[in-house]
Design an enzyme around this catalytic site. Structure first.
Site, PDB file in Angstrom:
ATOM      1  N   GLU A 258     -24.135 -35.464  -1.444  1.00  0.00           N
ATOM      2  CA  GLU A 258     -23.202 -35.914  -0.406  1.00  0.00           C
ATOM      3  C   GLU A 258     -21.861 -35.298  -0.743  1.00  0.00           C
ATOM      4  OE1 GLU A 258     -23.796 -37.694   2.234  1.00  0.00           O
ATOM      5  OE2 GLU A 258     -25.870 -38.192   1.790  1.00  0.00           O
ATOM      6  N   CYS A 292     -14.261 -38.682   2.430  1.00  0.00           N
ATOM      7  CA  CYS A 292     -15.048 -37.541   2.910  1.00  0.00           C
ATOM      8  C   CYS A 292     -15.129 -37.497   4.431  1.00  0.00           C
ATOM      9  CB  CYS A 292     -16.448 -37.575   2.302  1.00  0.00           C
ATOM     10  SG  CYS A 292     -17.327 -39.097   2.668  1.00  0.00           S
TER      11      CYS A 292
END
Ligand code: NAD
Length: 483
Positions: A258, A292
């Site tokens: 990720e 993110c």
């Protein structure tokens, strides 16, 4: 080196911690200070795990996988852990806000998310169900019956970043355990205390001591996990440079990643501009941009550009930068001064190349003021790379074809946002924008923990989101009965 008591002191509060790492079923001493990024104050102590201890921990976990731990007990333990985190809401909020970068309000939201993640994991065992095999699909199957079940993969190496020190740890550990694996967790060296307190909760909730290890330290500890051939899966959340390094040393093993993104939001001429401006400002500057899913590029239809920009700049100037602990702070610090200087450097370079800053663009130690940039030249890192700071670029567009091309090619998106009143535009843009999720009338900065989560290309490999992670962390094993 002296051994300090395992505790975190936050303001006038002392939060008891069990130890500095958890290796081979035992808590280890905690000699290494962990500091508050805001002022450098020591808030607690963790271990510096050695490479030998990592190896011992992996061996112990691998051997323990032979011990039975039935699914119903895994579910029960994770359900109890969810309740225990909810009971210790203040403790976890305090820890996150002390060692991390979040304001107290942001830390509270993360604790609530973690309770959800654990609750979802406790009820995700349906993902482990198998199926009967379709032998009558081919003449070669005649006379046979069989089925597959989903089996755990083995020992999972989980490596996590600093910006969500509780919920991202839960996203790694809970599905891994539910699927029947063992896990060695290496939290960020900036935020180990929250992870240690989380492990304590899991153990109290009934996770066997030989199913989990928590090791503390930086790159060398991460590399010791990644390169160990007994690790079946590296489940990593972090930056692209670290991801590259992991791919070089991992060898043949499953990699789940990720990573970051440079997330676009498209604001169309028919959008509710005030709604869009509120969402963009929250999405760009929450957690001081250390997220993110942060909004980094905003493309606004030329007809709406001036009004939208005015709304965004007005709202940005209202945001207060200050101590995480002050109730009226909206934006806390960067993780350290080096990170704040990097953001400063990127913005200064963009401005040197012709961009204009309509707010912020100033650093105060580890703090960086929320910054709205316009006229950012093509190719600037502000448009192509992940900044991981409170900076957003806004630019006008005229045609939908051009905005799709810019959004898809300037940088890589984990999520993308679209603001429009038109169903037809929403449909077209959601099909054409290349991202793991396209949100309509919301920015990139939203997910629920049950969604499939991840992106394409350099934004990651595989999907989290609890049920999806359970599938990634298990594999079918077939049984065939011949006549
Ligand atoms: P980072 O990559 O610097 O560190 C992440 C973890 O990797 C830390 O625990 C670190 O100690 C470890 N590490 C560093 N070098 C290593 C190596 N060579 N081998 C093994 N482990 C190593 O990331 P960070 O600065 O902590 O976090 C910020 C990044 O994380 C951003 O890029 C952000 O987008 C990303 N992120 C992604 C998600 C997501 O779910 N997609 C969520 C949060 C953060």
């Amino acid at each position: 080196m002296t051994t300090a008591a395992a505790a975190a002191t936050v303001g006038d509060r002392t939060v008891a911690l069990p130890g500095g790492a958890f290796v081979q079923g035992c808590w280890t001493p905690a000699p290494i200070p962990v500091t508050d990024p805001e002022d450098g104050a020591v808030v607690g102590y963790a271990a510096q795990t050695t490479v030998d201890e990592v190896s011992g921990a992996i061996g112990h976990l691998a051997a323990s996988l032979r011990n039975e731990w039935p699914t119903w007990e895994r579910e029960r333990a994770l359900g109890r852990a969810a309740a225990a985190i909810a009971d210790r809401y203040e403790k976890f909020t305090t820890l996150i806000a002390a060692e991390g970068i979040k304001t107290v309000a942001e830390a509270r939201d993360e604790v609530a998310r973690c309770v959800e993640t654990l609750r979802l994991a406790a009820s995700a065992s349906g993902e482990l169900l198998g199926e009967s095999l379709p032998f009558d699909a081919t003449p070669r199957g005649a006379g046979k019956i069989g089925w597959y079940v989903r089996e755990p993969l083995g020992v999972v190496g989980a490596i996590t970043p600093y910006n969500d020190p509780l919920n991202l740890v839960a996203h790694k550990v809970a599905p891994t355990l539910l699927a029947g694996n063992g896990v060695i967790l290496k939290p960020s060296e900036h935020t180990p205390l929250t992870a240690l307190a989380f492990a304590e909760v899991l153990l109290e909730a009934g996770v066997p001591r030989d199913r989990i290890a928590v090791v503390c330290g930086g790159t060398d500890v991460g590399q010791a996990i990644v390169s160990d051939p007994r690790i079946a899966v590296v489940s990593f959340t972090g930056g692209p440079r670290t991801a590259e390094s992991i791919t070089r040393t991992a060898g043949v093993k499953k990699l789940l990643m990720e990573l970051g993104g440079n997330n676009p939001t498209v604001v169309c001429e028919d959008a509710d501009l005030e709604l869009a401006a509120d969402a963009v400002v929250d999405g760009a500057f929450g957690a001081a941009g250390q997220n993110c899913l942060s909004v980094q590029r905003v493309y606004v239809h030329a007809q709406a550009y001036d009004r939208f920009l005015d709304y965004v700049v007005t709202r940005t100037k209202r945001k207060r930068v200050g101590s995480k602990r002050a109730a009226d702070s909206d934006i806390g610090p960067l993780v350290n001064e080096r990170a704040a200087r990097e953001v400063e450097h990127l913005v200064d370079r963009a401005v040197g190349d012709g961009a204009r800053a309509l707010s912020g663009a100033r650093r105060h130690g580890v703090f960086y003021e929320p910054t709205v940039l316009v006229e950012v030249p093509e190719g600037s890192e502000v448009l192509t790379a992940e900044i991981f700071g409170p900076v957003v670029a806004v630019e006008p567009f005229i045609s939908y074809a051009a905005v799709v091309a810019s959004a898809n090619t300037a940088g890589q998106a984990l999520h993308a946002g679209v603001f429009t009143a038109s169903v037809a535009t929403a449909k077209t843009l959601s099909q054409q924008l290349h991202a793991g999720c396209v949100l309509v009338n919301a920015t990139s900065d939203f997910r629920i923990d049950a969604m499939p989560f991840g992106g394409f290309g350099l934004t990651g490999i595989g999907r989290e989101g609890v049920r999806h992670a359970v599938r990634e962390l298990s594999a079918p094993k077939s049984v065939v009965l011949a006549e």
